[in-house]
Scaffold this active site. Structure first.
Site: not given
Ligand SMILES: NC(=O)c1ccc[n+]([C@@H]2O[C@H](COP(=O)([O-])OP(=O)(O)OC[C@H]3O[C@@H](n4cnc5c(N)ncnc54)[C@H](O)[C@@H]3O)[C@@H](O)[C@H]2O)c1
Ligand SMILES: [Zn+2]
Length: 372
Positions: A242, A122, A253, A246, A267, A228, A249, A238, A144, A186
């Protein structure tokens, strides 16, 4: 030397440390923040190849015991069907309420490991070590966490704040350029939605930031985290401001959904095109002047981000399919759509009664086609 942003949420607060050499020092930082814990590192295969040994070395240097759970790189690791096996794998390691999850990776690992921590017993503590620019300025701030289902992304999850975030800027050196630029999109969003001065700094310093010059990079990452964190502190769940995060987005999306949320369109690339279209929409609604919309587009284009639908491999897109994704994304009872619009560079608002016909017009001008 390191920047520190303090996230302050009713009764809980934690530090986001931003700087160089933070992984090498992670063991001591973790000890200092949460005391002696048994650690489970969650990472992906790509990130593990670069940073797992340095992190293990750092934990050992602080006499912290650890196990490692590695998932394949990429969004598919956030599939809910893979989640039970991950839970079992961690439970099989034997955990208790003081076990600490450490997420080493981008947003995928952060969301997944965060949700794992939220679900186990939990809710156990977790620490984020974000290694993409997107994760450092966005996904690791705000709490999140979640996984994806067939119905859509992030539909199952929890708000679960980390105890500490270590944003080691050195990790960005191995990040592919395209991923770096997607994170940069972003970053510009923060200027556009609420800080014209920061936007102007980005226009002036983009080349240095994208060349990973430590001082402008650290300042920009810290600025985004501060913004942020501020927005999240006043609106953790949100309800209001917040939503401005978006910006771009709703459009983005829809393109991501049409391209399968994969390498065709990252993204942040969808967000870049989405922000350009949100600016076009804002002009059409009489809220933004066209010179500012042009300025936005030019900056994103100048750093190498896509700004046009035609730059996406699967283009052209069908307007009604895009509108269907948008209606699903942000539905209003009377069929109107909700968008974040710009009133100026540095000022955004939520508009919840946008006529889909106007959105169709914007998409059409951008090159989307109507169904035959
Ligand atoms: N929680 C939130 O508030 C929030 C906000 C925005 C996005 N997200 C989520 O984040 C995800 C996208 O995150 P992302 O863009 O970081 O993608 P990701 O985690 O898939 O990383 C992108 C790629 O880069 C590689 N990588 C990561 N760090 C590296 C490094 N230092 N050197 C070399 N390669 C590296 C990873 O293995 C992957 O192939 C989505 O699932 C999205 O929904 C969440
Ligand atoms: Zn985003």
């Amino acid at each position: 030397m390191n920047d520190c942003v303090i996230v302050d949420l009713a009764g809980r607060h934690y530090d986001i440390l931003i700087g160089q050499g933070l992984i090498a020092d992670a063991g001591h930082r973790i000890l200092e923040a949460v005391g002696r814990r048994r650690v489970i590192i969650v990472t992906d295969e790509t990130v593990a190849g670069y940073y797992l040994v340095p992190l293990q070395t750092a934990l050992s240097a602080a006499d912290l015991r650890f196990d490692v759970v590695t998932v394949p790189a990429g969004e598919a690791s956030k599939d809910i069907h893979k989640f039970p096996a991950l839970l079992e794998q961690v439970l099989a390691l034997g955990i208790d309420r003081r076990t600490l999850i450490v997420a080493l990776g981008g947003g995928v690992v952060g969301d997944l490991a965060g949700f794992l921590a939220a679900s186990l017993l939990r809710g156990i503590d977790f620490v984020q070590i974000p290694t993409t620019l997107l994760a450092q300025i966005d996904s690791s701030v705000g709490g999140k966490t979640g996984v994806n289902t067939a119905q859509g992304k992030n539909l199952v999850g929890a708000f679960h704040q980390p105890r500490l975030v270590l944003a080691d800027l050195d990790t960005l050196r191995t990040l592919p350029r395209r991923e770096l630029l997607a994170g940069y999109a972003e970053m510009t969003k923060y200027g556009l939605l609420g800080d014209a001065g920061f936007w102007a700094e980005l226009e002036a310093n983009a080349a240095r930031i994208l060349a990973l010059e430590p001082s402008p990079l650290a300042a920009a990452v810290a600025h985004c985290c501060r913004m942020k964190a501020g927005i999240v502190a006043e609106d953790e769940r949100e309800a209001g401001r917040r939503a401005l995060l978006n910006l771009g987005h709703t459009f983005g999306h829809a393109f991501e959904a049409e391209t399968g949320f994969g390498a065709t369109l990252l993204h942040g690339e969808g967000v870049a095109i989405g922000m350009v279209l949100a600016a076009d929409l804002s002009v059409r609604l009489g809220r933004l002047n066209s010179a500012d919309a042009e300025r936005l587009k030019q900056h994103l284009e100048s750093v190498g981000l896509p700004v046009r639908l035609a730059q996406i491999r699967n283009a052209p897109f069908q307007t009604d399919r895009l509108l269907a994704h948008m209606a699903h994304d942000k539905k209003a009872a009377d069929g109107k759509l909700t968008f974040i619009v710009l009133d100026a560079i540095g000022a955004a608002s939520v508009v919840s009664d946008v006529d889909p016909a106007i959105v169709a017009e914007i998409l059409g001008r951008a090159g989307a086609i109507s169904a035959a």
